[in-house]
Design a protein around this motif. Structure first.
Motif, PDB file in Angstrom:
ATOM      1  N   ASP A 190       0.798  -1.219   0.000  1.00  0.00           N
ATOM      2  CA  ASP A 190       0.000   0.000   0.000  1.00  0.00           C
ATOM      3  C   ASP A 190       0.832   1.272   0.000  1.00  0.00           C
ATOM      4  O   ASP A 190       0.273   2.366  -0.049  1.00  0.00           O
ATOM      5  CB  ASP A 190      -0.949   0.024   1.200  1.00  0.00           C
ATOM      6  CG  ASP A 190      -0.214  -0.068   2.541  1.00  0.00           C
ATOM      7  OD1 ASP A 190       1.036  -0.027   2.547  1.00  0.00           O
ATOM      8  OD2 ASP A 190      -0.896  -0.187   3.561  1.00  0.00           O
ATOM      9  N   ALA A 191       2.159   1.173   0.056  1.00  0.00           N
ATOM     10  CA  ALA A 191       2.988   2.372   0.126  1.00  0.00           C
ATOM     11  C   ALA A 191       4.289   2.152  -0.629  1.00  0.00           C
ATOM     12  O   ALA A 191       4.731   1.029  -0.847  1.00  0.00           O
ATOM     13  CB  ALA A 191       3.276   2.747   1.584  1.00  0.00           C
ATOM     14  N   ALA A 192       4.872   3.270  -1.054  1.00  0.00           N
ATOM     15  CA  ALA A 192       6.172   3.234  -1.719  1.00  0.00           C
ATOM     16  C   ALA A 192       7.000   4.390  -1.189  1.00  0.00           C
ATOM     17  O   ALA A 192       6.491   5.492  -0.956  1.00  0.00           O
ATOM     18  CB  ALA A 192       6.009   3.322  -3.233  1.00  0.00           C
ATOM     19  N   LEU A 193       8.287   4.152  -1.008  1.00  0.00           N
ATOM     20  CA  LEU A 193       9.189   5.148  -0.449  1.00  0.00           C
ATOM     21  C   LEU A 193       9.955   5.842  -1.575  1.00  0.00           C
ATOM     22  O   LEU A 193      10.574   5.190  -2.413  1.00  0.00           O
ATOM     23  CB  LEU A 193      10.176   4.490   0.517  1.00  0.00           C
ATOM     24  CG  LEU A 193      11.087   5.419   1.323  1.00  0.00           C
ATOM     25  CD1 LEU A 193      10.271   6.283   2.268  1.00  0.00           C
ATOM     26  CD2 LEU A 193      12.116   4.591   2.093  1.00  0.00           C
ATOM     27  N   VAL A 194       9.886   7.161  -1.599  1.00  0.00           N
ATOM     28  CA  VAL A 194      10.626   7.952  -2.578  1.00  0.00           C
ATOM     29  C   VAL A 194      12.043   8.153  -2.052  1.00  0.00           C
ATOM     30  O   VAL A 194      12.260   8.844  -1.055  1.00  0.00           O
ATOM     31  CB  VAL A 194       9.943   9.318  -2.823  1.00  0.00           C
ATOM     32  CG1 VAL A 194      10.784  10.166  -3.769  1.00  0.00           C
ATOM     33  CG2 VAL A 194       8.549   9.112  -3.388  1.00  0.00           C
ATOM     34  N   LEU A 195      13.010   7.533  -2.740  1.00  0.00           N
ATOM     35  CA  LEU A 195      14.396   7.606  -2.289  1.00  0.00           C
ATOM     36  C   LEU A 195      15.108   8.843  -2.814  1.00  0.00           C
ATOM     37  O   LEU A 195      15.987   9.386  -2.140  1.00  0.00           O
ATOM     38  CB  LEU A 195      15.147   6.344  -2.727  1.00  0.00           C
ATOM     39  CG  LEU A 195      14.579   5.015  -2.237  1.00  0.00           C
ATOM     40  CD1 LEU A 195      15.398   3.861  -2.796  1.00  0.00           C
ATOM     41  CD2 LEU A 195      14.541   4.966  -0.717  1.00  0.00           C
ATOM     42  N   GLU A 196      14.767   9.264  -4.027  1.00  0.00           N
ATOM     43  CA  GLU A 196      15.429  10.404  -4.646  1.00  0.00           C
ATOM     44  C   GLU A 196      14.415  11.499  -4.909  1.00  0.00           C
ATOM     45  O   GLU A 196      13.422  11.281  -5.620  1.00  0.00           O
ATOM     46  CB  GLU A 196      16.102   9.987  -5.950  1.00  0.00           C
ATOM     47  CG  GLU A 196      17.208   8.955  -5.773  1.00  0.00           C
ATOM     48  CD  GLU A 196      17.811   8.533  -7.093  1.00  0.00           C
ATOM     49  OE1 GLU A 196      17.183   8.821  -8.144  1.00  0.00           O
ATOM     50  OE2 GLU A 196      18.888   7.920  -7.095  1.00  0.00           O
ATOM     51  N   SER A 197      14.651  12.657  -4.345  1.00  0.00           N
ATOM     52  CA  SER A 197      13.773  13.805  -4.535  1.00  0.00           C
ATOM     53  C   SER A 197      14.619  15.065  -4.538  1.00  0.00           C
ATOM     54  O   SER A 197      15.794  15.048  -4.162  1.00  0.00           O
ATOM     55  CB  SER A 197      12.709  13.881  -3.429  1.00  0.00           C
ATOM     56  OG  SER A 197      13.319  14.022  -2.149  1.00  0.00           O
ATOM     57  N   ALA A 198      14.020  16.153  -4.975  1.00  0.00           N
ATOM     58  CA  ALA A 198      14.715  17.442  -4.999  1.00  0.00           C
ATOM     59  C   ALA A 198      13.737  18.536  -4.581  1.00  0.00           C
ATOM     60  O   ALA A 198      12.528  18.427  -4.819  1.00  0.00           O
ATOM     61  CB  ALA A 198      15.281  17.729  -6.388  1.00  0.00           C
ATOM     62  N   VAL A 199      14.284  19.583  -3.973  1.00  0.00           N
ATOM     63  CA  VAL A 199      13.469  20.686  -3.471  1.00  0.00           C
ATOM     64  C   VAL A 199      13.795  21.952  -4.241  1.00  0.00           C
ATOM     65  O   VAL A 199      14.974  22.252  -4.500  1.00  0.00           O
ATOM     66  CB  VAL A 199      13.710  20.918  -1.967  1.00  0.00           C
ATOM     67  CG1 VAL A 199      12.893  22.101  -1.460  1.00  0.00           C
ATOM     68  CG2 VAL A 199      13.375  19.657  -1.174  1.00  0.00           C
ATOM     69  N   VAL A 200      12.764  22.701  -4.615  1.00  0.00           N
ATOM     70  CA  VAL A 200      12.987  23.992  -5.255  1.00  0.00           C
ATOM     71  C   VAL A 200      13.508  24.964  -4.198  1.00  0.00           C
ATOM     72  O   VAL A 200      12.838  25.182  -3.180  1.00  0.00           O
ATOM     73  CB  VAL A 200      11.684  24.533  -5.867  1.00  0.00           C
ATOM     74  CG1 VAL A 200      11.934  25.885  -6.539  1.00  0.00           C
ATOM     75  CG2 VAL A 200      11.107  23.542  -6.870  1.00  0.00           C
ATOM     76  N   PRO A 201      14.692  25.524  -4.394  1.00  0.00           N
ATOM     77  CA  PRO A 201      15.254  26.432  -3.381  1.00  0.00           C
ATOM     78  C   PRO A 201      14.345  27.630  -3.099  1.00  0.00           C
ATOM     79  O   PRO A 201      13.604  28.087  -3.968  1.00  0.00           O
ATOM     80  CB  PRO A 201      16.584  26.883  -4.014  1.00  0.00           C
ATOM     81  CG  PRO A 201      16.926  25.827  -5.008  1.00  0.00           C
ATOM     82  CD  PRO A 201      15.609  25.336  -5.534  1.00  0.00           C
TER      83      PRO A 201
END
Length: 771
Positions: free
Chosen positions: A295-306
């Protein structure tokens, strides 16, 4: 003895604090207690009605129309019973939700089958999506690359088409592969086992309050603040969790980690999370070997808009927290708090509480996943030389950003709509020299009450506060994405479309980008009217030269002005046929919003959709106003002994014999003279086939559910059936325009259109102030 304090003695701020806690009946009763409270200041309170409408029906916020209390109040009254979904454009993989069944009489005629297949693949007029009225109140609709997804007031999502038209499913046997199966009827999006489906019972973890349809996936944000993602209609959703970011749901401490909005883009997913900012990640999908119970998946790679993590302190925070927030956040005066954002293919665009708009480039490959520093956009840089120059005392203030794929728009508080594209934004972000200005001001979009703009690959629509939709851009292969009629036929040309090239790509004439644009029509009788005018009106021989000028000339000026005239006549439809004045009144069933009031519009790829509130009583009154009884119908029907029809009227029989003798050829040609004008249009120098008229097949009738669809059959309408050229709605009646001629105008460039009929007048004056 002290005078008791009355309710009206309280400060107005206290009354506005009380009002949001009242439901609609209580609020109306409260404002009816005295004249002072029954004033527009309270009765039409914009914050109350917009919040009530959005909370009750899950209607997405419309920042540009936020302060229009009267509009939100009327929408609240009509949403419960009048919401309808219309779609048009390219029907690849069933993304429009229209039946793909072929009528029996067409299947038996090979010469008709190809034409019918094209008509069902390319829908050039808005058609109500089938089997949607049983879903309840539909509050939002969004198009994906190969799908259309709807949100109901219960928080359930339904989809037609396929989410990913390129993705191959791998079943149990890896050597067997298949594409996602198209869903031709609205199919509810599922959750993993153990979760309550939103269409069955409300549960805060599964009831969706805001969703976004990307090119090949859908994101949903539940009432509790949980993010769900779908990539295949046949698969259950996945709960999105992050390795590097904390998210909180209701019931936990509010504040940091609360998800405020989700956006599904062309090839990325994004969410605005308090304390983190705008977070991007690759869309998640279930693999063929994933367990159905996951029922869930983990996002390992993400990026944030500064610089997007700033959040103004709330009233329930203590003074120390507020001081620390300001001390640690110089963004308060340089960037501001993010209010809204859109996700393009390679760019993130967002606006803030300071009235500024920013853009950041997405850098994403196997080695790097980051978002560059945002750059502020200069909102005063446009191609419009007549636009008022911004001053330091009154600079442009961005109120909203909207867009998808490679196109976007910035709305300002002055009523301007500034459009641009991803290529121009990348020029700015990469410091590439260019002569192109950053923004374009399309005249038809400026200060005309535009609420939202929806972008497809090559076309876009503007939704106006008056409830109408205007179309702009191009129509690849005459697919009908503009919703103005066509398939390359003259109806689309009369609306201002130029069909060019081998594929028949449609482009709007320049006139369509000025004035009021080109509106999308939902009235069935308008389609008959445009067919009748395009066929030459009451006397096609007299109108032949004018038709060549307007529809067959390489000079766009005549076509543009005639389409302007057509647009004005269509805009005044309810005034002409239902007695509605300019103020909108016209009967107890008329609340001023009109028979068809568009609440939202969406576009993606080569197709479009709209959520429309339909006032059936007013729509029927307009239809009746278009009809007059046909005196000829009182006479016995049939043909004279010499083969001529009585009264010179065209035969209305749905079945006709093919001509096989000279006398029958003459009779058949005479009875179908109105349609021979289409043959004349074959002389057009651009993409017009030089063939004789063929037998047109009507589109299937509108259907709102399976019962209605099963109870109707497609009528076989041959070339001389009255409705096929729009002079009669049914046997025994004529339309009010059955004696009208093809328009004859005095053109603005000094040419009078030829003919013997009187010149037509402009209903609202010639566009541009001439005549």
């Amino acid at each position: 003895m002290a005078t008791p304090t009355t309710l009206l003695d309280l400060p107005v701020d206290i009354l506005h604090t009380i009002i949001p806690y009242l439901d609609a009946p209580t609020f109306l009763a409260f404002t009816s207690t005295c004249t002072a409270l029954h004033s527009p200041q309270f009765l039409n309170d914009s914050h109350y009605w917009s919040t009530l409408t959005r909370d009750t029906f899950r209607v997405p916020n419309q920042p540009v129309a936020q302060t229009d209390g009267v509009r939100w109040q009327k929408l609240y009254k009509r949403l419960r019973t009048q919401s309808r979904i219309y779609t048009w454009g390219n029907n690849e993989k069933g993304c429009l939700g229209h039946s793909s069944e072929t009528p029996a009489h067409v299947a038996e005629r090979p010469e008709l089958l190809r034409r019918y297949a094209l008509a069902r693949r390319h829908i050039s007029w808005p058609v109500e999506m089938q089997n949607t009225r049983g879903l309840g109140v539909v509050s939002d609709v969004q198009c994906g690359g190969w799908s259309t997804t709807m949100l109901t007031a219960k928080g359930a999502l339904y989809t037609v088409g396929v989410m990913d038209g390129l993705h191959v499913n791998n079943p149990r046997h890896a050597h067997v592969a298949r594409m996602q199966a198209p869903m031709l009827q609205p199919t509810v999006l599922r959750y993993p086992p153990g979760f309550v489906p939103a269409h069955e019972r409300h549960d805060v973890s599964t009831a969706i309050r805001q969703f976004s349809a990307g090119r090949a996936h859908v994101l949903g944000l539940s009432d509790s603040g949980r993010i769900w993602t779908w990539q295949n209609v046949e698969h259950a959703a996945l709960h999105v969790k992050f390795l590097h970011h904390e998210t909180r749901e209701k019931g936990q401490r509010a504040g940091r980690g609360t998800v405020r909005k989700v956006v599904a883009g062309w090839n990325k997913s994004a969410a605005l999370i308090e304390g983190a900012g705008i977070v991007l990640w690759d869309p998640l999908q279930r693999r063929h070997d994933d367990a159905a119970t996951e029922d869930a998946a983990l996002v390992l790679e993400s990026a944030v808009v500064p610089k997007t993590d700033f959040r103004r302190s709330k009233g329930n925070q203590n003074a120390r927290q507020a001081v620390e927030s300001l001390a640690d956040s110089p963004l308060d005066v340089t960037v501001g708090e993010v209010l809204d954002f859109v996700l393009l293919e390679h760019v993130v665009l967002f606006n803030t509480s300071l009235g500024k708009a920013f853009a950041s480039q997405i850098i994403w490959d196997d080695n790097t996943q980051r978002i560059d520093e945002p750059i502020e956009l200069c909102l005063s840089e446009t191609t419009d030389e007549d636009a008022p120059a911004a001053t330091e005392a009154d600079p442009p203030f961005a109120t909203s950003v909207q867009g998808s794929f490679r196109s976007c728009a910035v709305f300002t508080s002055s009523g301007a709509v500034l459009t641009t594209d991803q290529d121009r934004l990348l020029d700015l972000l990469l410091s590439r020299p260019t002569d192109r200005p950053l923004f374009t001001r399309t005249p038809a979009l400026q200060n005309h009450g535009v609420i939202s703009v929806a972008f497809g690959d090559y076309h876009y629509h503007a939704l106006h506060s008056s409830g109408h939709i205007a179309s702009y851009g191009n129509e690849p292969q005459g697919c009908g994405a503009l919703g103005l009629g066509g398939h390359g036929d003259p109806e689309g040309r009369l609306r201002g479309i130029r069909y060019q090239g081998i594929g028949g790509d449609g482009r709007l004439v320049p006139h369509a980008y000025a004035g009021a644009g080109r509106r999308v029509w939902f009235e069935e009788e308008k389609k008959d009217w445009i067919k009748f005018i395009t066929a030459g009106g009451v006397d096609p021989a007299e109108a032949a030269e004018r038709m060549r000028m307007a529809l067959g000339s390489p000079d766009v000026r005549c076509q543009g002005e005639v389409s302007d005239w057509i647009e004005q006549e269509g805009a005044d439809w309810e005034t002409k046929f239902a007695g509605r004045g300019a103020g909108g009144g016209g009967g107890e069933d008329d609340d001023g919003l009109g028979a068809y009031f568009a609440l939202s519009v969406t576009a993606a790829g080569w197709h479009s959709g709209a959520l429309v509130l339909v006032n059936e009583e007013l729509a029927e009154r307009v239809r009746r106003g278009c009809e007059v009884q046909d005196p000829a119908a009182l006479e016995p029907a049939g043909l004279e002994a010499d083969g001529k029809q009585r009264g010179g009227e065209a035969a209305s029989s749905a079945v006709a014999e093919e001509p096989s003798s000279p006398s029958r050829v003459l009779s058949w040609a005479a009875s179908t003279a109105l349609d021979y004008s289409r043959w004349f249009l074959g002389l057009a120098p651009y993409n017009a086939p030089a063939t004789a008229p063929t037998t047109p097949v009507s589109s299937p009738p509108r259907s709102d559910n399976a019962t209605a669809a099963a109870g109707r059959t497609v009528e076989r309408q041959l070339i001389h059936a009255p409705r096929s050229y729009g002079d009669s709605p049914r046997q025994g009646y004529k339309y009010a325009w059955a004696r009208d001629s093809f328009p004859r105008l005095r053109l603005s460039y000094g040419v009078d259109m030829p003919g013997t009929v009187a010149f037509d007048e402009w209903r609202f004056g010639r566009p541009g102030g001439e005549g």
